[in-house]
Design an enzyme around this catalytic site. Structure first.
Site, mmCIF file in Angstrom:
data_model
loop_
_atom_site.group_PDB
_atom_site.id
_atom_site.type_symbol
_atom_site.label_atom_id
_atom_site.label_comp_id
_atom_site.label_asym_id
_atom_site.label_seq_id
_atom_site.Cartn_x
_atom_site.Cartn_y
_atom_site.Cartn_z
ATOM 1 N N HIS A 257 83.362 -32.310 84.121
ATOM 2 C CA HIS A 257 83.811 -30.817 83.564
ATOM 3 C C HIS A 257 84.197 -30.190 85.120
ATOM 4 O O HIS A 257 84.829 -28.933 85.655
ATOM 5 C CB HIS A 257 82.805 -30.077 84.408
ATOM 6 C CG HIS A 257 82.107 -30.192 82.420
ATOM 7 N ND1 HIS A 257 81.219 -31.324 82.620
ATOM 8 C CD2 HIS A 257 81.925 -28.926 81.503
ATOM 9 C CE1 HIS A 257 80.852 -31.636 81.031
ATOM 10 N NE2 HIS A 257 81.267 -29.884 80.368
ATOM 11 N N SER B 210 86.626 -28.731 68.463
ATOM 12 C CA SER B 210 88.092 -29.444 68.569
ATOM 13 C C SER B 210 89.156 -28.653 69.257
ATOM 14 O O SER B 210 89.913 -28.083 68.866
ATOM 15 C CB SER B 210 88.352 -28.873 66.910
ATOM 16 O OG SER B 210 89.298 -30.611 66.801
ATOM 17 N N GLU B 211 89.177 -29.418 70.398
ATOM 18 C CA GLU B 211 90.217 -29.267 71.601
ATOM 19 C C GLU B 211 91.516 -29.724 70.747
ATOM 20 O O GLU B 211 93.091 -29.095 70.395
ATOM 21 C CB GLU B 211 90.208 -29.730 72.505
ATOM 22 C CG GLU B 211 89.302 -29.005 72.805
ATOM 23 C CD GLU B 211 87.974 -28.964 72.841
ATOM 24 O OE1 GLU B 211 86.874 -28.487 73.980
ATOM 25 O OE2 GLU B 211 87.874 -30.236 71.812
ATOM 26 N N PHE C 137 86.680 -26.063 79.232
ATOM 27 C CA PHE C 137 87.250 -27.128 80.444
ATOM 28 C C PHE C 137 88.404 -27.652 80.680
ATOM 29 O O PHE C 137 89.302 -27.920 79.793
ATOM 30 C CB PHE C 137 86.189 -27.130 80.946
ATOM 31 C CG PHE C 137 85.314 -26.722 81.147
ATOM 32 C CD1 PHE C 137 84.404 -26.485 82.817
ATOM 33 C CD2 PHE C 137 83.772 -26.710 80.180
ATOM 34 C CE1 PHE C 137 82.885 -25.913 82.970
ATOM 35 C CE2 PHE C 137 83.210 -26.059 79.918
ATOM 36 C CZ PHE C 137 82.504 -25.547 81.985
ATOM 37 N N ASP D 176 88.867 -30.602 81.568
ATOM 38 C CA ASP D 176 88.594 -31.508 81.694
ATOM 39 C C ASP D 176 88.955 -31.837 79.671
ATOM 40 O O ASP D 176 89.244 -33.433 80.247
ATOM 41 C CB ASP D 176 87.283 -32.345 81.812
ATOM 42 C CG ASP D 176 86.636 -31.501 83.230
ATOM 43 O OD1 ASP D 176 86.622 -32.528 83.998
ATOM 44 O OD2 ASP D 176 86.820 -29.965 83.307
ATOM 45 N N GLU E 295 87.294 -21.724 70.724
ATOM 46 C CA GLU E 295 85.431 -21.191 70.752
ATOM 47 C C GLU E 295 85.025 -20.502 71.466
ATOM 48 O O GLU E 295 85.455 -20.081 72.739
ATOM 49 C CB GLU E 295 85.534 -22.515 71.277
ATOM 50 C CG GLU E 295 85.711 -23.937 70.522
ATOM 51 C CD GLU E 295 85.369 -25.725 71.775
ATOM 52 O OE1 GLU E 295 84.296 -25.002 72.882
ATOM 53 O OE2 GLU E 295 86.113 -26.337 71.629
#
Length: 323
Positions: free
Chosen positions: A129, A59-60, A83, A85, A29
């Protein structure tokens, strides 16, 4: 050697490896035009073009899945999960696919891919985060996990990860993002699986990594003459057992310090291994210091209390030696 900021060392590693190997791609991203959410991919689009530096939807799962397909097809993708997380929404691709593909295909496929994530612990980014999740990743066979605490190690570990023939998760410290350090002008890597002895000592071995490493180093000035051997693990998995064990055999005491919660963590694995291998030599119980078993707080004063600070680490050193 040149004085370089932590994020600049990462950026430099990416430039160097993309010049060295045309199979290296960068996907994530805002990694192209904007230069990355934290600037680590600045200049890559201009230098290598849109075929090798690609922005993606948010969309990871898709990002990591795309990278895995590219890796299986012969490329060496470096993907950014903004991140640490956020890896939670791509865990199937990381754990069940990338880490398993070589084993499941009897070596017919490989996944030479890198996943980069910032750990924002220490930057007041709150419970979604600021998590230190390295133990989750280190628990997965087939996945290597590294975390450089200095600009030199951030560069060298990323270069080593890109050249590795399997999936490597590279964690980076946002708290150290603008700190400076000396970085070699040569094409040097930091071998995966090799810890660094930051300071030699004889009274106690202190093992740490990631965001806690700088505070552990600062704590050595507060230990009232206790001789502490400070080891920066650098690679979480596979961790450098021999360096740690050799140090503990000399000092006969161990303190493990990390920013992750103490329960069920990497520190527990190190403590268990040292307790077994050095049982007859230990002059004190193995000690661990980390965050309490609670979500990371937003408020600055609460986060300071939540993470081990130099004063807390120095106190734990004194208590371990007195014991």
């Amino acid at each position: 050697m040149s004085s370089t900021k932590y994020w600049q060392a990462i950026n430099r590693a990416l430039h160097e490896e993309m010049r060295r190997d045309k199979r290296v791609l960068v996907i994530g991203e805002d990694v192209a035009g904007p230069g990355g959410p934290f600037g680590a991919t600045k200049g890559l689009l201009a230098a290598f073009g849109p075929e090798r530096v690609r922005d993606t939807p948010i969309s990871e799962a898709a990002i990591v899945g795309t990278a895995l397909g590219a890796a299986m097809a012969g490329y060496r993708p470096v993907v950014e999960v903004m991140f640490l997380d956020f890896v939670t929404v791509a865990m199937d691709q990381v754990v069940n696919q990338a880490a398993k593909v070589s084993y499941m295909s009897a070596g017919n496929f490989a996944a030479p891919m890198v996943i980069r994530s910032v750990c924002a612990s220490g930057r007041r980014t709150g419970p979604q985060h600021s998590q230190n999740l390295e133990a989750w990743l280190a628990h997965v066979p087939g996945l290597k996990v590294v975390w450089g605490s200095t600009p030199e190690d951030a560069r060298g570990l990323l270069k080593a990860a890109i050249r590795d023939d399997g999936p490597v998760y590279v964690i980076e410290s946002l708290a150290e993002w603008s700190t400076r350090g000396e970085v070699s002008d040569e094409d040097e890597i930091v071998p995966i699986g090799q810890a660094a002895i930051r300071r030699e000592g004889t009274d106690l071995t202190l093992v740490t990594w990631g965001g806690a490493a700088a505070r552990a180093l600062a704590a050595l000035d507060l230990t009232d003459g206790i001789s502490v051997e400070l080891i920066d693990l650098r690679t979480i998995s596979p961790w450098d057992r021999e360096t740690v064990l050799e140090s503990v055999r000399k000092t006969r005491r161990l303190l493990v310090v990390h920013d992750a919660v103490v329960e069920f963590g990497v520190g527990a694995e190190i403590a268990a291994t040292v307790s077994r291998e050095c049982f007859d030599l230990l002059e004190a119980p193995v000690n661990r210091l980390g965050a309490p078993f609670a979500p990371a707080p937003f408020a600055p004063q609460l986060e300071t209390a939540y993470l081990p600070q130099a004063e807390n680490i120095a106190q734990a050193v004194k208590e371990t030696v007195r014991t």
